[in-house]
Scaffold this motif. Sequence first.
Motif, PDB file in Angstrom:
ATOM      1  N   ASP A  66    -193.663  -3.565   7.280  1.00  0.00           N
ATOM      2  CA  ASP A  66    -194.057  -4.864   6.759  1.00  0.00           C
ATOM      3  C   ASP A  66    -193.222  -5.941   7.457  1.00  0.00           C
ATOM      4  O   ASP A  66    -192.013  -6.010   7.281  1.00  0.00           O
ATOM      5  CB  ASP A  66    -193.818  -4.894   5.245  1.00  0.00           C
ATOM      6  CG  ASP A  66    -194.268  -6.189   4.600  1.00  0.00           C
ATOM      7  OD1 ASP A  66    -194.732  -7.104   5.319  1.00  0.00           O
ATOM      8  OD2 ASP A  66    -194.143  -6.298   3.358  1.00  0.00           O
ATOM      9  N   ARG A 121    -191.458  -1.044   2.612  1.00  0.00           N
ATOM     10  CA  ARG A 121    -192.641  -0.385   2.047  1.00  0.00           C
ATOM     11  C   ARG A 121    -193.622  -1.413   1.497  1.00  0.00           C
ATOM     12  O   ARG A 121    -193.262  -2.281   0.701  1.00  0.00           O
ATOM     13  CB  ARG A 121    -192.245   0.587   0.941  1.00  0.00           C
ATOM     14  CG  ARG A 121    -193.414   1.436   0.436  1.00  0.00           C
ATOM     15  CD  ARG A 121    -192.967   2.443  -0.604  1.00  0.00           C
ATOM     16  NE  ARG A 121    -194.076   3.320  -1.007  1.00  0.00           N
ATOM     17  CZ  ARG A 121    -194.422   4.423  -0.389  1.00  0.00           C
ATOM     18  NH1 ARG A 121    -193.759   4.811   0.684  1.00  0.00           N
ATOM     19  NH2 ARG A 121    -195.436   5.172  -0.824  1.00  0.00           N
ATOM     20  N   ASN A 122    -194.869  -1.281   1.931  1.00  0.00           N
ATOM     21  CA  ASN A 122    -195.937  -2.146   1.452  1.00  0.00           C
ATOM     22  C   ASN A 122    -197.232  -1.338   1.539  1.00  0.00           C
ATOM     23  O   ASN A 122    -197.822  -1.204   2.616  1.00  0.00           O
ATOM     24  CB  ASN A 122    -196.033  -3.422   2.288  1.00  0.00           C
ATOM     25  CG  ASN A 122    -197.063  -4.397   1.773  1.00  0.00           C
ATOM     26  OD1 ASN A 122    -198.007  -4.018   1.078  1.00  0.00           O
ATOM     27  ND2 ASN A 122    -196.900  -5.666   2.119  1.00  0.00           N
ATOM     28  N   GLU A 123    -197.650  -0.783   0.432  1.00  0.00           N
ATOM     29  CA  GLU A 123    -198.810   0.112   0.427  1.00  0.00           C
ATOM     30  C   GLU A 123    -200.091  -0.601   0.849  1.00  0.00           C
ATOM     31  O   GLU A 123    -200.996   0.021   1.414  1.00  0.00           O
ATOM     32  CB  GLU A 123    -198.964   0.733  -0.960  1.00  0.00           C
ATOM     33  CG  GLU A 123    -197.793   1.652  -1.317  1.00  0.00           C
ATOM     34  CD  GLU A 123    -197.932   2.269  -2.696  1.00  0.00           C
ATOM     35  OE1 GLU A 123    -198.995   2.060  -3.318  1.00  0.00           O
ATOM     36  OE2 GLU A 123    -196.992   2.944  -3.137  1.00  0.00           O
ATOM     37  N   ALA A 124    -200.158  -1.891   0.592  1.00  0.00           N
ATOM     38  CA  ALA A 124    -201.381  -2.639   0.897  1.00  0.00           C
ATOM     39  C   ALA A 124    -201.677  -2.670   2.394  1.00  0.00           C
ATOM     40  O   ALA A 124    -202.840  -2.781   2.800  1.00  0.00           O
ATOM     41  CB  ALA A 124    -201.270  -4.063   0.363  1.00  0.00           C
ATOM     42  N   ILE A 125    -200.649  -2.571   3.222  1.00  0.00           N
ATOM     43  CA  ILE A 125    -200.861  -2.630   4.675  1.00  0.00           C
ATOM     44  C   ILE A 125    -200.577  -1.286   5.356  1.00  0.00           C
ATOM     45  O   ILE A 125    -200.560  -1.195   6.577  1.00  0.00           O
ATOM     46  CB  ILE A 125    -200.001  -3.736   5.322  1.00  0.00           C
ATOM     47  CG1 ILE A 125    -198.503  -3.454   5.148  1.00  0.00           C
ATOM     48  CG2 ILE A 125    -200.351  -5.099   4.747  1.00  0.00           C
ATOM     49  CD1 ILE A 125    -197.613  -4.389   5.951  1.00  0.00           C
ATOM     50  N   GLY A 126    -200.315  -0.253   4.557  1.00  0.00           N
ATOM     51  CA  GLY A 126    -200.074   1.072   5.136  1.00  0.00           C
ATOM     52  C   GLY A 126    -198.653   1.320   5.586  1.00  0.00           C
ATOM     53  O   GLY A 126    -198.408   2.269   6.345  1.00  0.00           O
TER      54      GLY A 126
END
Length: 428
Positions: A403, A385-390
Amino acid sequence: MFRNSKFSTFLLLLLTYLANYRTESTNFDQEYAKEILSSAQQEKDWLVSIRRKIHENPELAFQEFNTSALIRSKLDELGIFYEYPFAKTGLVAQIGSGSRPVVALRADMDALPLQELVEWDHKSKLDGLMHGCGHDAHTTMLLGAAKLLHRRKHKLKGTVRLLFQPGEEGGAGASHMIKEGALGGAEAIFGMHVDFTNPTGSISSVPGPILAAVSFFEAKIVGKGGHGAAPHHSIDPVVAASYTILALQQLISREVDPLHSQVLSITYVRAGTALNVIPSSVELGGTLRSLTTKGLHRLQQRVKEVIEGQAGILRCTAHVDMKEEKFPPYPACFNDEGLHEHVERVGSLLLGAENVKKGKKVMAGEDFAFYQEVIPGEIFNIGIRNEAIGAVHSPHSPYFFLDEDVLPIGAAVHAAVAEIYLRNHSHF
């Protein structure tokens, strides 16, 4: 008095030795963790390029010919021995002494019949096909582990078998791998799956039951069609199907211990299309799930009995198909407690205790369970999970994205889980 003095001296020496041993062992483990993680990070570009190539060219279950060829080419470049084929497109690499103990690592290779809706430079090149469950990452991370382990092959106190498996998505590829001898002499097996709910660089799992036993079914209820204005001249399968669906819902609420997790979902109903015609038949289908394999078998039996019985009450006949040829039932995944503790220790060593999280039981299925029916096994999750890259969408979503920072981390975890297992179970 003399005996007590000698004993006290001996006890002091023993405690001093154990303290020094623990210190040396801790220092060794810390240095090992730094080394394996550093080595893996140096391979990030190599890992990313492999993952992207696999992602751009997804292949469905038992059709992973290009994926398999790519894996074999990388193993050939590295000089790693492997056997091929298993289960049509699968292969098994082997690293180490060739002697016991033998531990297995597994990755699945197949994609999904899904149209990718993520717009990026390396999206699927094939319409209607997508690596929407992370198997491209699983395969890449296991290749990375192969590279790391091969460098350390003379330090391995046993043998690692790396299983690149086809057909996880409904094809029960694991069962075919087992039948064709892929496990060899393995005494334990580990698998890893990407997890969109936890951040990259963390792992999670639980001991005992973790994933459900799964099967699918279809049924056809046959009556006698006729005009909607004269229902007494018909034998209405729509009414029979309605009663059947309601009766099926009682199987979980009234026949299953509330503490035993089971699911019965009707996912489609098909009948006629005319507004004034009673159809001659109704088709319906769905999925069954249980956190125990025994529970699934009982649920399958009761579903068949209820559908046939309810249809008969309303003068219809019913035909029930459990779809076992196309979608073989999967047993439940059950994590061995000792192997689970091993993964937690290795995870804490490499990633820090704060990044080893308690997992959740879910009612999804995984054919890793077939391995666990033969030898002790542990399947655990690794965060992507990495919200910055969707990277926030669940597997089987057309928007699924991961990610790629996970790739060297997963490779290192895989390698360390295997190498430390061999060190702990070696008899030499």
